[in-house]
Write a protein that holds these residues in place. Structure first.
Motif, PDB file in Angstrom:
ATOM      1  N   GLU A   1       0.818  -1.219   0.000  1.00 60.65           N
ATOM      2  CA  GLU A   1       0.000   0.000   0.000  1.00 60.65           C
ATOM      3  C   GLU A   1       0.846   1.262   0.000  1.00 60.65           C
ATOM      4  O   GLU A   1       1.877   1.333   0.659  1.00 60.65           O
ATOM      5  N   VAL A   2       0.380   2.260  -0.718  1.00 58.99           N
ATOM      6  CA  VAL A   2       0.799   3.636  -0.492  1.00 58.99           C
ATOM      7  C   VAL A   2      -0.416   4.304   0.131  1.00 58.99           C
ATOM      8  O   VAL A   2      -1.477   4.412  -0.491  1.00 58.99           O
ATOM      9  N   GLY A   3      -0.254   4.678   1.399  1.00 59.06           N
ATOM     10  CA  GLY A   3      -1.339   5.298   2.147  1.00 59.06           C
ATOM     11  C   GLY A   3      -1.035   6.759   2.415  1.00 59.06           C
ATOM     12  O   GLY A   3       0.091   7.221   2.215  1.00 59.06           O
ATOM     13  N   TRP A   4      -2.046   7.484   2.890  1.00 56.70           N
ATOM     14  CA  TRP A   4      -1.871   8.912   3.103  1.00 56.70           C
ATOM     15  C   TRP A   4      -2.737   9.435   4.234  1.00 56.70           C
ATOM     16  O   TRP A   4      -3.758   8.874   4.571  1.00 56.70           O
ATOM     17  N   GLY A   5      -2.263  10.521   4.793  1.00 55.48           N
ATOM     18  CA  GLY A   5      -2.999  11.292   5.784  1.00 55.48           C
ATOM     19  C   GLY A   5      -2.372  12.673   5.854  1.00 55.48           C
ATOM     20  O   GLY A   5      -1.215  12.819   6.218  1.00 55.48           O
ATOM     21  N   ILE A   6      -3.131  13.673   5.451  1.00 56.92           N
ATOM     22  CA  ILE A   6      -2.665  15.070   5.462  1.00 56.92           C
ATOM     23  C   ILE A   6      -3.566  15.852   6.416  1.00 56.92           C
ATOM     24  O   ILE A   6      -4.791  15.685   6.398  1.00 56.92           O
ATOM     25  N   ARG A   7      -2.959  16.705   7.229  1.00 59.36           N
ATOM     26  CA  ARG A   7      -3.739  17.532   8.158  1.00 59.36           C
ATOM     27  C   ARG A   7      -4.826  18.285   7.396  1.00 59.36           C
ATOM     28  O   ARG A   7      -4.608  18.766   6.286  1.00 59.36           O
ATOM     29  N   ASN A   8      -5.983  18.393   8.013  1.00 60.83           N
ATOM     30  CA  ASN A   8      -7.090  19.111   7.376  1.00 60.83           C
ATOM     31  C   ASN A   8      -6.687  20.524   6.982  1.00 60.83           C
ATOM     32  O   ASN A   8      -7.091  21.017   5.926  1.00 60.83           O
ATOM     33  N   SER A   9      -5.877  21.183   7.803  1.00 61.01           N
ATOM     34  CA  SER A   9      -5.465  22.560   7.507  1.00 61.01           C
ATOM     35  C   SER A   9      -4.585  22.653   6.259  1.00 61.01           C
ATOM     36  O   SER A   9      -4.419  23.734   5.697  1.00 61.01           O
ATOM     37  N   ALA A  10      -4.029  21.534   5.803  1.00 56.62           N
ATOM     38  CA  ALA A  10      -3.167  21.534   4.614  1.00 56.62           C
ATOM     39  C   ALA A  10      -3.868  20.920   3.404  1.00 56.62           C
ATOM     40  O   ALA A  10      -3.264  20.797   2.336  1.00 56.62           O
ATOM     41  N   GLN A  11      -5.127  20.542   3.563  1.00 57.05           N
ATOM     42  CA  GLN A  11      -5.849  19.923   2.452  1.00 57.05           C
ATOM     43  C   GLN A  11      -6.343  20.974   1.468  1.00 57.05           C
ATOM     44  O   GLN A  11      -6.414  22.158   1.775  1.00 57.05           O
ATOM     45  N   GLY A  12      -6.645  20.513   0.259  1.00 52.52           N
ATOM     46  CA  GLY A  12      -7.158  21.398  -0.779  1.00 52.52           C
ATOM     47  C   GLY A  12      -6.075  22.143  -1.544  1.00 52.52           C
ATOM     48  O   GLY A  12      -6.374  23.035  -2.325  1.00 52.52           O
ATOM     49  N   LYS A  13      -4.823  21.775  -1.328  1.00 54.86           N
ATOM     50  CA  LYS A  13      -3.698  22.450  -1.987  1.00 54.86           C
ATOM     51  C   LYS A  13      -2.969  21.533  -2.966  1.00 54.86           C
ATOM     52  O   LYS A  13      -1.953  21.915  -3.518  1.00 54.86           O
ATOM     53  N   GLY A  14      -3.452  20.298  -3.107  1.00 54.77           N
ATOM     54  CA  GLY A  14      -2.810  19.346  -3.999  1.00 54.77           C
ATOM     55  C   GLY A  14      -1.630  18.615  -3.384  1.00 54.77           C
ATOM     56  O   GLY A  14      -0.937  17.858  -4.066  1.00 54.77           O
TER      57      GLY A  14
ATOM     58  N   ALA B   1     -12.958  11.807   0.138  1.00 58.40           N
ATOM     59  CA  ALA B   1     -11.766  12.551  -0.303  1.00 58.40           C
ATOM     60  C   ALA B   1     -10.652  11.590  -0.720  1.00 58.40           C
ATOM     61  O   ALA B   1      -9.982  11.809  -1.730  1.00 58.40           O
ATOM     62  N   SER B   2     -10.455  10.513   0.046  1.00 56.43           N
ATOM     63  CA  SER B   2      -9.417   9.534  -0.322  1.00 56.43           C
ATOM     64  C   SER B   2      -9.802   8.767  -1.572  1.00 56.43           C
ATOM     65  O   SER B   2      -8.945   8.444  -2.396  1.00 56.43           O
ATOM     66  N   GLU B   3     -11.078   8.453  -1.726  1.00 55.12           N
ATOM     67  CA  GLU B   3     -11.516   7.793  -2.965  1.00 55.12           C
ATOM     68  C   GLU B   3     -11.243   8.698  -4.160  1.00 55.12           C
ATOM     69  O   GLU B   3     -10.768   8.232  -5.198  1.00 55.12           O
ATOM     70  N   LYS B   4     -11.512   9.985  -4.008  1.00 60.02           N
ATOM     71  CA  LYS B   4     -11.268  10.937  -5.095  1.00 60.02           C
ATOM     72  C   LYS B   4      -9.781  10.990  -5.431  1.00 60.02           C
ATOM     73  O   LYS B   4      -9.401  11.008  -6.602  1.00 60.02           O
ATOM     74  N   LEU B   5      -8.926  10.995  -4.400  1.00 61.04           N
ATOM     75  CA  LEU B   5      -7.486  11.000  -4.635  1.00 61.04           C
ATOM     76  C   LEU B   5      -7.052   9.717  -5.342  1.00 61.04           C
ATOM     77  O   LEU B   5      -6.277   9.757  -6.300  1.00 61.04           O
ATOM     78  N   ALA B   6      -7.551   8.575  -4.888  1.00 63.72           N
ATOM     79  CA  ALA B   6      -7.208   7.303  -5.530  1.00 63.72           C
ATOM     80  C   ALA B   6      -7.581   7.340  -7.016  1.00 63.72           C
ATOM     81  O   ALA B   6      -6.789   6.916  -7.872  1.00 63.72           O
ATOM     82  N   LYS B   7      -8.759   7.858  -7.321  1.00 68.32           N
ATOM     83  CA  LYS B   7      -9.185   7.964  -8.725  1.00 68.32           C
ATOM     84  C   LYS B   7      -8.275   8.899  -9.515  1.00 68.32           C
ATOM     85  O   LYS B   7      -7.917   8.607 -10.659  1.00 68.32           O
ATOM     86  N   ARG B   8      -7.873  10.032  -8.920  1.00 71.08           N
ATOM     87  CA  ARG B   8      -6.967  10.968  -9.601  1.00 71.08           C
ATOM     88  C   ARG B   8      -5.626  10.305  -9.911  1.00 71.08           C
ATOM     89  O   ARG B   8      -4.988  10.619 -10.909  1.00 71.08           O
ATOM     90  N   LEU B   9      -5.215   9.392  -9.041  1.00 65.17           N
ATOM     91  CA  LEU B   9      -3.964   8.655  -9.256  1.00 65.17           C
ATOM     92  C   LEU B   9      -4.131   7.541 -10.288  1.00 65.17           C
ATOM     93  O   LEU B   9      -3.146   6.924 -10.690  1.00 65.17           O
ATOM     94  N   GLY B  10      -5.372   7.262 -10.690  1.00 64.95           N
ATOM     95  CA  GLY B  10      -5.637   6.210 -11.668  1.00 64.95           C
ATOM     96  C   GLY B  10      -6.003   4.874 -11.066  1.00 64.95           C
ATOM     97  O   GLY B  10      -6.170   3.885 -11.779  1.00 64.95           O
ATOM     98  N   SER B  11      -6.117   4.819  -9.744  1.00 60.05           N
ATOM     99  CA  SER B  11      -6.484   3.560  -9.090  1.00 60.05           C
ATOM    100  C   SER B  11      -7.973   3.280  -9.290  1.00 60.05           C
ATOM    101  O   SER B  11      -8.767   4.191  -9.473  1.00 60.05           O
TER     102      SER B  11
ATOM    103  N   ALA C   1      -1.555  16.161  -1.138  1.00 60.69           N
ATOM    104  CA  ALA C   1      -1.734  14.705  -1.062  1.00 60.69           C
ATOM    105  C   ALA C   1      -1.457  14.057  -2.417  1.00 60.69           C
ATOM    106  O   ALA C   1      -0.778  13.028  -2.482  1.00 60.69           O
ATOM    107  N   LEU C   2      -1.952  14.650  -3.483  1.00 63.15           N
ATOM    108  CA  LEU C   2      -1.706  14.120  -4.827  1.00 63.15           C
ATOM    109  C   LEU C   2      -0.207  14.142  -5.139  1.00 63.15           C
ATOM    110  O   LEU C   2       0.355  13.150  -5.604  1.00 63.15           O
ATOM    111  N   GLU C   3       0.431  15.242  -4.859  1.00 63.55           N
ATOM    112  CA  GLU C   3       1.858  15.414  -5.129  1.00 63.55           C
ATOM    113  C   GLU C   3       2.688  14.384  -4.351  1.00 63.55           C
ATOM    114  O   GLU C   3       3.577  13.732  -4.906  1.00 63.55           O
ATOM    115  N   ALA C   4       2.389  14.247  -3.071  1.00 69.27           N
ATOM    116  CA  ALA C   4       3.155  13.328  -2.219  1.00 69.27           C
ATOM    117  C   ALA C   4       2.837  11.872  -2.528  1.00 69.27           C
ATOM    118  O   ALA C   4       3.738  11.019  -2.515  1.00 69.27           O
ATOM    119  N   ALA C   5       1.572  11.564  -2.800  1.00 64.90           N
ATOM    120  CA  ALA C   5       1.205  10.182  -3.130  1.00 64.90           C
ATOM    121  C   ALA C   5       1.864   9.755  -4.442  1.00 64.90           C
ATOM    122  O   ALA C   5       2.366   8.633  -4.553  1.00 64.90           O
TER     123      ALA C   5
END
Length: 186
Positions: free
Chosen positions: A90-103, A135-145, A105-109
């Motif tokens: 797995e490549v998993g993720w968790g970004i503080r809410n205050s840092a979300q919406g800036k891309g 939000a994580s499902e959306k990120l997974a889809k953006r990554l192509g998963s 998670a996508l960049e780091a994942a």
């Protein structure tokens, strides 16, 4: 490839002792920790961080500490992870809410997935995601998963609620990474 990764805006590196206050605050926050095992007190957060540090030392995998370059602030944890009994690599993720919406998670994942394929030689990358974590499902889809399996139980103590397994092969990631890189340039 070193186990310190860099993007234009982020540094990803194995956790160090100086990360603990930010790590503990992140894990104590009900909303931040909701989908990554739930909120925990400092003592339990310390043990969790030591597990990651030990995993890096013993196996060369674990969550990276994600550092925002402009502020030198710890903003989350993302990386390659496969504890005993886990349903896959797995490549998993968790970004503080205050840092979300800036891309971030996508960049780091994306760079973590590059690391998993290029450095670790993983042929498949999964993401275990709670069905309520849109939000994580959306990120997974953006990554192509894609959704691979529903209602999978992780090993104890995380076996109380099922998760869905999203993922892709290394070959699919190479194609999806190229598309992701091309779309960020336009």
């Amino acid at each position: 490839m070193s186990n310190v990764l860099e993007t234009e805006r982020l540094i990803l590196r194995p956790p160090i002792a100086d990360d603990f206050d930010a790590w503990a605050a992140f894990m104590a926050d009900e909303e931040d920790a909701r989908f990554i095992g739930g909120a925990m007190n400092r003592a339990v957060a310390w043990r969790a961080m030591m597990i990651m540090m030990g995993s890096w030392s013993a196996y060369g995998i674990g969550m990276f500490s994600v550092i925002e370059k402009s502020s030198n602030e710890w903003i989350g944890r993302i990386g390659p992870w496969q504890p005993e009994g886990w349903p896959g690599t797995e490549v998993g993720w968790g970004i503080r809410n205050s840092a979300q919406g800036k891309g971030y998670a996508l960049e780091a994942a994306a760079i973590s997935m590059d690391y998993a394929v290029e450095h670790l030689g993983w042929s498949t990358i999964i993401h275990t995601i709670d069905s309520e974590n849109l939000a994580s499902e959306k990120l997974a889809k953006r990554l192509g998963s894609v959704l691979m399996k529903r209602d999978v139980f992780l090993p104890a103590p995380l076996n109380t609620e099922p998760v869905n397994v999203w993922g892709q092969t290394a070959h699919q990631w190479a194609l999806n990474r190229q598309s992701l890189t091309n779309s960020s340039k336009s």
